[in-house]
Write a protein that holds these residues in place. Structure first.
Motif, short mmCIF file in Angstrom:
data_model
loop_
_atom_site.label_atom_id
_atom_site.label_comp_id
_atom_site.label_asym_id
_atom_site.label_seq_id
_atom_site.Cartn_x
_atom_site.Cartn_y
_atom_site.Cartn_z
N GLU A 145 -1.25 11.78 12.68
CA GLU A 145 -0.76 12.63 13.75
C GLU A 145 0.73 12.37 13.96
O GLU A 145 1.16 11.23 14.12
N THR A 146 1.53 13.44 13.92
CA THR A 146 2.97 13.32 14.08
C THR A 146 3.46 14.35 15.09
O THR A 146 2.72 15.28 15.46
N SER A 147 4.71 14.21 15.49
CA SER A 147 5.28 15.17 16.44
C SER A 147 5.40 16.55 15.82
O SER A 147 5.49 17.56 16.54
N SER A 173 7.70 9.58 10.68
CA SER A 173 9.14 9.71 10.91
C SER A 173 9.65 11.13 10.65
O SER A 173 10.86 11.37 10.71
N GLY A 174 8.73 12.05 10.33
CA GLY A 174 9.11 13.45 10.14
C GLY A 174 9.37 13.87 8.73
O GLY A 174 9.94 14.94 8.49
N GLU A 175 8.94 13.07 7.74
CA GLU A 175 9.16 13.41 6.34
C GLU A 175 8.56 14.78 6.00
O GLU A 175 7.47 15.13 6.46
N GLU A 176 9.29 15.55 5.20
CA GLU A 176 8.81 16.86 4.76
C GLU A 176 7.68 16.70 3.74
O GLU A 176 7.61 15.68 3.03
N PRO A 177 6.79 17.69 3.62
CA PRO A 177 5.72 17.60 2.62
C PRO A 177 6.28 17.61 1.20
O PRO A 177 7.38 18.09 0.95
N GLY A 178 5.51 17.06 0.30
CA GLY A 178 5.91 17.04 -1.11
C GLY A 178 6.39 15.68 -1.58
O GLY A 178 6.59 15.48 -2.78
N LEU A 179 6.58 14.72 -0.65
CA LEU A 179 7.01 13.40 -1.07
C LEU A 179 5.85 12.66 -1.71
O LEU A 179 4.73 12.63 -1.18
N SER A 226 0.84 -1.20 0.00
CA SER A 226 0.00 0.00 0.00
C SER A 226 0.87 1.25 0.00
O SER A 226 1.70 1.42 0.90
N THR A 227 0.68 2.11 -0.97
CA THR A 227 1.44 3.37 -0.99
C THR A 227 1.03 4.26 0.17
O THR A 227 1.86 4.98 0.73
N ASN A 228 -0.25 4.25 0.55
CA ASN A 228 -0.68 5.06 1.69
C ASN A 228 0.01 4.62 2.97
O ASN A 228 0.47 5.44 3.77
N ALA A 229 0.10 3.31 3.18
CA ALA A 229 0.74 2.81 4.39
C ALA A 229 2.23 3.16 4.41
O ALA A 229 2.78 3.55 5.44
N ALA A 230 2.87 3.04 3.25
CA ALA A 230 4.30 3.37 3.17
C ALA A 230 4.53 4.85 3.45
O ALA A 230 5.48 5.22 4.17
N LEU A 231 3.67 5.70 2.92
CA LEU A 231 3.86 7.13 3.12
C LEU A 231 3.47 7.56 4.53
O LEU A 231 4.10 8.46 5.11
N LEU A 268 2.27 13.41 0.19
CA LEU A 268 2.29 13.90 1.56
C LEU A 268 2.14 15.42 1.60
O LEU A 268 2.90 16.14 0.96
N LEU A 269 1.15 15.88 2.37
CA LEU A 269 0.93 17.30 2.60
C LEU A 269 0.91 17.55 4.10
O LEU A 269 0.49 16.69 4.88
N ARG A 270 1.35 18.72 4.49
CA ARG A 270 1.28 19.13 5.89
C ARG A 270 0.58 20.49 5.96
O ARG A 270 1.21 21.53 5.90
N PRO A 271 -0.75 20.47 6.07
CA PRO A 271 -1.50 21.72 6.11
C PRO A 271 -1.08 22.60 7.28
O PRO A 271 -0.68 22.13 8.34
N SER A 272 -1.17 23.90 7.07
CA SER A 272 -0.84 24.86 8.11
C SER A 272 -1.75 24.67 9.33
O SER A 272 -2.96 24.45 9.18
N PRO A 273 -1.19 24.75 10.53
CA PRO A 273 -2.03 24.64 11.73
C PRO A 273 -3.09 25.73 11.81
O PRO A 273 -4.06 25.59 12.57
#
Length: 267
Positions: free
Chosen positions: A139-141, A44-50, A33-38, A81-86
């Motif tokens: 949910e990530t750190s 693990s702290g991956e930056e957005p855009g992957l 699963s690509t979703n599970a891998a991502l 992977l996206l990290r929306p603004s808080p």
């Protein structure tokens, strides 16, 4: 090797890596699963855009935990992977799957396919499903991340379709599909839709409604708890819920299966 396998080339990494927009790519030969891998990378702290994509997904998962498997190189199986603004209200998150549907359907329309959106985010061509979408909040750190997953049938034959009411781009057009070109166009449009999601939710809602094939239809909504509502789909509310006018009044559906009356028996 079967003839159809020979005409299913692998994705072209060099063309993808030349894309603007800050996307980074990992192309896996095979993964459950690509979703599970991502999601694991996000934790693990991956930056957005992957973007993780695979030539063969062996244990994919769709909405309501349905399985999704296709032959190698016959589809685009992608997670971004996206990290929306808080600062973006959490109430806007339910629009992320609808946003993804808007991006996919918009690209397909520009390429000549009669694509539309069945609520919440199934992409249909003439009533047949061509793309499924699954968004997961992780949910990530570093804060909440969004894994944007979609699977687009590109070259499945009629015999390979997972269900009779699905289709593929090649079946619809009768012509080969360049998966690399299609993925590039989808990611460009996804980036644009994401900007609108963050800055102009009214515009995103307008675009969704233009692409909707559910609004105005008589529908049957089967809710997770077993309740069933029937009536005419009248609107998408500010929270991305489907509004259904039933004999007992308006009902808002936030999750569940929605079946179009005219497609019943086919879906």
């Amino acid at each position: 090797m079967p003839p159809f396998a020979m005409r299913r080339p692998s994705l072209d990494r060099s063309r993808l890596e030349a894309l603007p927009g800050g996307w980074r790519f990992e192309i896996l030969d095979e993964t459950p699963s690509t979703n599970a891998a991502l999601a694991e990378r996000a934790r693990s702290g991956e930056e957005p855009g992957l973007v993780i994509t695979t030539e063969h997904q062996t244990a994919g998962r769709g909405r309501l935990d349905r399985g999704w498997i296709t032959p190698a190189r016959s589809a685009l199986t992608v997670s971004a992977l996206l990290r929306p603004s808080p600062s973006i209200p959490v109430e806007r998150w339910p629009w992320l799957p609808l946003m993804t549907g808007v991006a996919v359907a918009s690209v397909l329309r520009t390429k000549g396919y009669a694509a539309g959106l069945k609520w919440p985010n199934d992409v249909l061509i003439e009533g047949r499903k061509v793309c499924g979408i699954l968004i997961e909040r992780i949910e990530t750190s570093e804060g909440a991340a969004a894994v944007i997953g979609f699977g687009l049938n590109t070259s499945l034959t009629r015999e390979e379709l997972p269900i009779e009411t699905s289709t593929s781009l090649e079946l619809e057009s009768g012509a080969p599909v360049d998966r690399t070109e299609m993925l590039a166009a989808l990611l460009e449009e996804l980036g644009a839709a994401y900007e609108i999601w963050g800055s102009d939710p009214d515009e995103l809602a307008r675009r969704y409604r233009e692409l909707s094939v559910t609004i105005g239809e008589h529908v049957r909504a089967e809710l997770p708890g077993g309740e069933v509502w029937e009536g005419r789909a009248t609107e998408i509310d500010d929270f991305g819920r489907l509004v259904i006018a039933t004999d007992a009044g308006s009902r808002m559906v936030g999750a569940g299966d929605v079946i179009h009356a005219r497609l019943r028996g086919r879906s």
